[in-house]
Design an enzyme around this catalytic site. Structure first.
Site, PDB file in Angstrom:
ATOM      1  N   LYS A  48       0.796  -1.190   0.000  1.00  0.00           N
ATOM      2  CA  LYS A  48       0.000   0.000   0.000  1.00  0.00           C
ATOM      3  C   LYS A  48       0.857   1.280   0.000  1.00  0.00           C
ATOM      4  CE  LYS A  48      -3.267  -2.037   3.299  1.00  0.00           C
ATOM      5  NZ  LYS A  48      -3.775  -1.865   4.671  1.00  0.00           N
ATOM      6  N   GLU A 105       7.765   2.181  -6.021  1.00  0.00           N
ATOM      7  CA  GLU A 105       7.845   1.810  -4.596  1.00  0.00           C
ATOM      8  C   GLU A 105       8.033   3.052  -3.735  1.00  0.00           C
ATOM      9  OE1 GLU A 105       7.291  -0.300  -2.543  1.00  0.00           O
ATOM     10  OE2 GLU A 105       7.983  -2.309  -3.003  1.00  0.00           O
ATOM     11  N   ASP A 106       7.587   2.967  -2.500  1.00  0.00           N
ATOM     12  CA  ASP A 106       7.865   4.056  -1.566  1.00  0.00           C
ATOM     13  C   ASP A 106       9.278   3.942  -1.000  1.00  0.00           C
ATOM     14  OD1 ASP A 106       7.014   1.720  -0.365  1.00  0.00           O
ATOM     15  OD2 ASP A 106       6.066   2.702   1.347  1.00  0.00           O
ATOM     16  N   ASP A 109      14.411  -1.374   1.156  1.00  0.00           N
ATOM     17  CA  ASP A 109      15.058  -1.666   2.424  1.00  0.00           C
ATOM     18  C   ASP A 109      16.074  -2.796   2.157  1.00  0.00           C
ATOM     19  OD1 ASP A 109      15.473  -1.859   5.150  1.00  0.00           O
ATOM     20  OD2 ASP A 109      13.385  -2.138   5.678  1.00  0.00           O
ATOM     21  N   PHE A 158      13.641   5.035  11.339  1.00  0.00           N
ATOM     22  CA  PHE A 158      12.261   4.574  11.166  1.00  0.00           C
ATOM     23  C   PHE A 158      11.424   5.723  10.616  1.00  0.00           C
ATOM     24  CE2 PHE A 158       9.638   0.899  12.440  1.00  0.00           C
ATOM     25  CZ  PHE A 158       8.496   1.329  11.770  1.00  0.00           C
ATOM     26  N   VAL A 159      11.139   5.670   9.306  1.00  0.00           N
ATOM     27  CA  VAL A 159      10.430   6.785   8.676  1.00  0.00           C
ATOM     28  C   VAL A 159       8.978   6.429   8.385  1.00  0.00           C
ATOM     29  CG1 VAL A 159      12.402   7.989   7.679  1.00  0.00           C
ATOM     30  CG2 VAL A 159      11.377   6.089   6.423  1.00  0.00           C
ATOM     31  N   ASP A 165       4.041   3.624   6.657  1.00  0.00           N
ATOM     32  CA  ASP A 165       3.284   3.426   7.898  1.00  0.00           C
ATOM     33  C   ASP A 165       4.131   2.853   9.025  1.00  0.00           C
ATOM     34  OD1 ASP A 165       3.555   0.751   6.741  1.00  0.00           O
ATOM     35  OD2 ASP A 165       2.075   0.126   8.237  1.00  0.00           O
ATOM     36  N   ARG A 171       0.250   7.001   7.349  1.00  0.00           N
ATOM     37  CA  ARG A 171       0.391   7.039   5.886  1.00  0.00           C
ATOM     38  C   ARG A 171      -0.064   8.368   5.301  1.00  0.00           C
ATOM     39  NH1 ARG A 171       1.431   1.720   4.040  1.00  0.00           N
ATOM     40  NH2 ARG A 171       0.375   0.050   5.165  1.00  0.00           N
TER      41      ARG A 171
HETATM   42  C1  PRP Z   1       7.533  -2.003   2.290  1.00  0.00           C
HETATM   43  C2  PRP Z   1       7.780  -1.184   1.046  1.00  0.00           C
HETATM   44  C3  PRP Z   1       8.323  -2.183   0.087  1.00  0.00           C
HETATM   45  C4  PRP Z   1       9.069  -3.148   0.986  1.00  0.00           C
HETATM   46  C5  PRP Z   1      10.528  -2.808   0.956  1.00  0.00           C
HETATM   47  O1  PRP Z   1       6.274  -2.576   2.183  1.00  0.00           O
HETATM   48  O2  PRP Z   1       6.598  -0.582   0.566  1.00  0.00           O
HETATM   49  O3  PRP Z   1       7.297  -2.867  -0.619  1.00  0.00           O
HETATM   50  O4  PRP Z   1       8.559  -2.984   2.310  1.00  0.00           O
HETATM   51  O5  PRP Z   1      11.266  -3.686   1.756  1.00  0.00           O
HETATM   52  P1  PRP Z   1      12.392  -4.650   1.187  1.00  0.00           P
HETATM   53  O6  PRP Z   1      13.301  -3.839   0.304  1.00  0.00           O
HETATM   54  O7  PRP Z   1      13.070  -5.137   2.449  1.00  0.00           O
HETATM   55  O8  PRP Z   1      11.741  -5.780   0.435  1.00  0.00           O
HETATM   56  P2  PRP Z   1       5.494  -3.211   3.415  1.00  0.00           P
HETATM   57  O9  PRP Z   1       5.725  -4.694   3.437  1.00  0.00           O
HETATM   58  O10 PRP Z   1       5.818  -2.459   4.651  1.00  0.00           O
HETATM   59  O11 PRP Z   1       3.951  -3.013   3.005  1.00  0.00           O
HETATM   60  P3  PRP Z   1       3.098  -1.680   2.794  1.00  0.00           P
HETATM   61  O12 PRP Z   1       3.641  -1.014   1.555  1.00  0.00           O
HETATM   62  O13 PRP Z   1       1.704  -2.190   2.602  1.00  0.00           O
HETATM   63  O14 PRP Z   1       3.242  -0.831   4.030  1.00  0.00           O
END
Ligand code: PRP
Length: 195
Positions: A48, A105-106, A109, A158-159, A165, A171
């Site tokens: 999301k 992507e947002d 990580d 932690f952003v 979120d 969000r």
């Molecule tokens: C976050 C973000 C990416 C992923 C990145 O999603 O939006 O999809 O984690 O992490 P990585 O590089 O370690 O794979 P999240 O699982 O938190 O879901 P959300 O977008 O619904 O909050």
């Protein structure tokens, strides 16, 4: 009672204005990179967290775009993403042979989500696959992955906000902020207390 979410923010990392300017720059780069390519340009939002960035980016790109959505999930706790990715919602088109896909992507990580999704879409037969992230946290990388378009390289904090979120909250904030550690440590305490 409604709470003022900004009280939980230790520091604003990126203002609305900084984000708007960077989104415009990324969109102009995408316009330049794709204007002479044959095929359909598809912006693929990974739900999301990316919805806010996606909405702003698709308006800033001048070229015609299709949009699509996927939802994936990594196993693990709320604060740690692990190695396995599950596809919870697949994109809504079968034939992607004529599609230049940009995964939006947002944040990156560990790099596992984008690394996995890129391979998945290439195997499905996309004409090309590139990645675009608003935030990049290279310090957290577990797999070798470099996005094609990145808004900001950020430290390992932690952003939240602008789509990101903590336990589904924050969000809707229009900026990216660093969450006060007391917020997530107190939530952990509450979770433990409930057990
Ligand atoms: C976050 C973000 C990416 C992923 C990145 O999603 O939006 O999809 O984690 O992490 P990585 O590089 O370690 O794979 P999240 O699982 O938190 O879901 P959300 O977008 O619904 O909050």
């Amino acid at each position: 009672m409604y709470r003022d979410l900004t009280e939980d923010i230790a520091k604003v990392l990126l203002t609305e204005q900084q984000i708007r300017q960077r989104v415009q720059e990324i969109a102009e780069t995408i316009d330049r990179d794709y204007r002479d390519k044959d095929g359909k340009l598809v912006l693929l939002c990974v739900l999301k967290g990316s919805v806010v960035f996606m909405a702003d980016l698709m308006k800033a790109v001048s070229l015609p775009v299709d949009i699509d959505f996927m939802k994936v999930s990594s196993y693990g706790s709320a604060t740690v993403s692990s190695g396995n990715i599950r596809i919870l919602l697949d994109l809504h088109r079968e034939d992607i042979a004529n599609c230049h896909i940009i995964i939006v992507e947002d944040i990156i990580d560990s790099g596992r989500t984008l690394s996995h999704l890129t391979k998945y879409l290439e195997l499905k037969g996309a004409k090309s696959v590139r990645t675009c992230t608003l935030l990049d946290k290279p310090e957290r990388r577990e797999v070798d992955f470099t996005p094609d378009y990145a808004g900001f390289v950020i430290p390992d904090e932690f952003v939240v906000g602008y789509g990101l979120d903590y336990n589904e909250a924050y969000r809707e904030l229009s900026f990216v902020g660093i969450l006060k550690p007391s917020v997530y440590s107190s939530m952990h305490r509450e979770e433990k207390d409930e057990k």
